[in-house]
Design an enzyme around this catalytic site. Structure first.
Site: not given
Length: 125
Positions: A39-40, A97, A105-106, A110, A112
């Site tokens: 993750d950035i 999420n 948000e995307v 995905h 985490h």
């Protein structure tokens, strides 16, 4: 900005662009079913995102439309990354999420993967 997971898949989302190689990522694992990368903006000593290669907006979308092979391959990829990173013995957290209330948000499924130290409680209420 949180997204609506009931909307169609958006081919221009950041993870679709990472999968196509249009945006660089620090990949730690990939196979025919999934890609995993750092993750950035990490929230733990180890914070890796694992995404399926397929076009799925959310976990709900994936569960409804993914093939048994895709689902098994994705789940195995998540486990492989956790083992490869040495997180199993000390413990780790998975978070997906889904939708506005969860803060997705995307618009690409995905997970985490958090670990590498004490993570604290899930929710502080």
């Amino acid at each position: 900005m949180p997204i609506d997971p009931t909307q169609p898949y958006d081919d221009q989302n950041v993870f679709a662009r990472i999968l196509r190689g249009e945006i660089p990522s620090n990949r730690v694992y990939e196979d025919e079913w999934a890609v995993a990368f750092h993750d950035i903006a990490p929230h733990a000593p180890t914070h890796i995102l694992v995404i399926p290669r397929g076009r799925y907006v959310s976990w709900d979308d994936f569960a409804a439309r993914g093939s048994a092979e895709e689902i098994a391959g994705f789940v195995r990829a998540v486990g492989h990354v956790a083992r490869e990173r040495g997180l199993v013995a000390s413990g780790y957290r998975l978070l997906a999420n889904i939708g506005r209330d969860a803060g997705q948000e995307v618009p690409h499924l995905h997970v985490h993967l958090f670990g590498g130290g004490p993570l604290g409680p899930m929710l502080a209420r």
